[in-house]
Design an enzyme around this catalytic site. Structure first.
Site, PDB file in Angstrom:
ATOM      1  N   PRO A   1      18.694 -30.230  41.984  1.00 33.71           N
ATOM      2  CA  PRO A   1      18.930 -29.425  43.411  1.00 33.71           C
ATOM      3  C   PRO A   1      18.488 -27.883  43.046  1.00 33.71           C
ATOM      4  O   PRO A   1      18.904 -27.451  42.037  1.00 33.71           O
ATOM      5  CB  PRO A   1      20.139 -29.727  43.496  1.00 33.71           C
ATOM      6  N   GLU A   2      17.710 -27.308  44.014  1.00 31.11           N
ATOM      7  CA  GLU A   2      17.794 -26.185  44.021  1.00 31.11           C
ATOM      8  C   GLU A   2      18.496 -25.204  45.185  1.00 31.11           C
ATOM      9  O   GLU A   2      19.305 -26.005  45.748  1.00 31.11           O
ATOM     10  CB  GLU A   2      16.225 -25.705  44.298  1.00 31.11           C
TER      11      GLU A   2
END
Ligand SMILES: [Zn+2]
Length: 283
Positions: A2-3
């Site tokens: 996840p960013e």
């Protein structure tokens, strides 16, 4: 992995379930994830009202009535599941306990938040809210890319004289917090900057052009995450991953989408990670 936009989507999905509510039960099923959990974590969470849910870089911070904050990092594969509450227009019943459900919070509303992490690269910690910024994972982080401290003059000053490629400079969390491989590739593509160019060799004008583009790329992704939250159909109530189309990331060998550009998207490896770029229009 996840960013920032995915983490922000998780935060927004958790907010109505957690903020203002009391944790009536905290189940901590193992002593550690990537690092040991803080001492007596379940006890320190139980009975606490969550006053606010914030994000700093790729970390979520839940400020508790006790004056402590719970720091949550999803790591590589961490998932947040919401059940017993409305998520968008959909309601998900409590799932049967599953393998890798490491922490389960039951709220006074009856809602439940489950942190499931098969690879255990995630982490949770507790610290005084007043000193959250000094936590080892947060100290030294640069400004938030969507915040006021990230602006043209700041980035120009920060990149001046730097010998590293612009791609590496933007991934440096001390320069700007929370930018990861995907959105750096996208931003450099939109700014038409060759990712291998030395950061310090770019003109001030070129560096300045990156600021609104980085904000735009992240803003669009957060918007896409927001749409996925409103239209929540996933059976298990998992937050944070959504369909999003990229202009250059993961498009190796496909035609460049810049109008009039005959380029084909290439992939190179920089600091061990794939960079997708157009060798024609990114200079
Ligand atoms: Zn191109």
């Amino acid at each position: 992995m996840p960013e920032l936009p995915e983490v922000e989507t998780v935060r927004r999905g958790l907010e109505p379930v957690l903020t203002g509510h009391v944790i009536t039960e905290a189940l901590v099923n193992r002593p550690d994830l990537r690092w040991p959990f803080p001492e007596r974590m379940a006890e320190r969470l139980t009975g606490q009202r969550i006053l606010a849910l914030r994000r700093r870089s790729k970390y979520i911070l839940a400020d508790l009535g006790s004056g402590e904050s719970l720091l949550i990092h999803l790591g590589m594969s961490g998932r947040m599941l919401v059940s017993g509450a409305m998520l968008g227009e959909f309601h998900h019943d409590h799932p049967a306990p599953a393998k890798h459900d490491h922490v389960v919070l039951t709220m006074d509303s009856g809602a439940r938040v489950t942190f499931n992490d098969a690879r255990r690269f995630g982490s949770m910690d507790l610290m005084p809210t007043d000193h959250a910024a000094e936590h080892p994972l947060l100290a030294g982080l640069g400004p938030e890319p969507l915040g006021n401290a990230f602006h043209e003059a700041y980035l120009i000053g920060r990149l001046k004289g730097r010998n590293t490629p612009i791609k590496a400079a933007l991934l440096d969390q001390r320069v700007v917090a929370g930018l990861g491989n995907i959105y750096v590739c996208e931003a450099l593509f939109r700014a038409q900057i060759d990712p291998t160019r030395k950061a310090g060799a770019l003109s001030a004008e070129t560096v300045a052009s990156l600021v609104p583009i980085i904000r735009q790329v992240l803003g669009e992704a957060i918007e896409a995450g927001g749409s996925s939250l409103r239209d929540y159909r996933q059976a298990d109530g998992e937050l944070g991953y959504f369909q999003h189309t990229f202009r250059v990331y993961d498009r190796e060998s496909q035609p460049c989408v810049t109008p009039g550009c005959p380029g084909i998207v290439g992939r190179i490896v920089q600091s061990g990670r794939s960079t997708f770029h157009c060798p024609i229009c990114q200079r």
